[in-house]
Design a protein around this motif. Structure first.
Motif: not given
Length: 233
Positions: A1-6, A8-14, A131-139, A146-151
């Protein structure tokens, strides 16, 4: 999902919603698996070719183990020698140590920061962090629609892999040729901003796709003298 979520105005975008994914399962339902599974998946990915001649350009691995395995290292080297960028999670121990394959020099080792760009307390540190990138409480997307929040650095890794896909797409248009693995890595590093931490914590810094391209402030002007009856080209 973090790479390639569509998109489409729903949920998250990859990071790269139009990218094509080749999914290879190497872990069981509990998140456990041996290095041989991972080696087999790497070899499969390197040999894979799509119906239109597509080949794998990036390997994204949100996993790791404590053992430095020569066969695993050899597989990683084969991948990078083949022009494939290998992006791996650094680990979630919060200690100065190496986990593998994230601890190999040939891979892009990814640490995690929170949404305020502060280093995550769990982010493993070592000299191979790139490198560092966002990894805390990522939806992100999750099984069972479903969607989930993970770190974890496992959440930071796909941010980098998705960004690398965008970089390859843009830079190969700009340069009008296929980039080598080393060139992709260099372009990735150009798009980082230091956060002020030691290199073992942040490597080159925070991945930021808004940096790396120079603005042309004074483009070269070419004056063309046009005589009567001639066409300037």
């Amino acid at each position: 999902g973090t790479i390639a979520a569509a998109e489409n105005s729903q949920g998250v975008v990859g990071m790269a919603p139009q990218v094509d994914l080749l999914i290879l399962k190497v872990l069981d339902s509990s998140g456990n698996g041996g290095y041989q599974n991972l080696i087999s998946a790497i070899n499969y990915a390197l040999q894979w070719q799509g119906a239109e001649g597509q080949k794998v350009r990036i390997l994204s691995m949100s996993l790791g183990g404590e053992t430095d395995d020569s066969a695993l290292h050899d597989a990683i080297v084969r991948a990078t020698d083949s022009g494939v960028l290998v992006v791996c999670a650094a680990g979630n121990t919060g200690q100065v140590e190496r986990q593998f394959p994230g601890g190999y020099n040939e891979v892009v080792g990814v640490g995690a920061v929170d949404l305020s760009k502060k280093l995550a307390t769990f982010s493993t540190m070592n000299k191979e962090i790139d490198v560092v990138a966002p990894g805390v409480e990522i939806v992100s997307t999750y099984p069972d629609n479903r969607y989930a929040i993970l770190s974890g650095t496992s959440m930071a890794t796909p941010h980098v892999a998705g960004a690398a896909a965008l970089i390859i797409n843009q830079c190969e248009k700009d340069f009008e040729r296929t980039l080598t693995e080393a060139e992709i890595y260099a372009q990735l590093c150009k798009r980082t901003s230091t956060l002020g931490y030691k290199k073992i914590k942040e490597g080159n810094g925070f991945l930021d796709l808004t940096v790396g391209y120079q603005n042309v402030l004074h483009p070269m002007e070419v004056e063309t003298a046009v005589k009567q009856g001639e066409v300037a080209r």
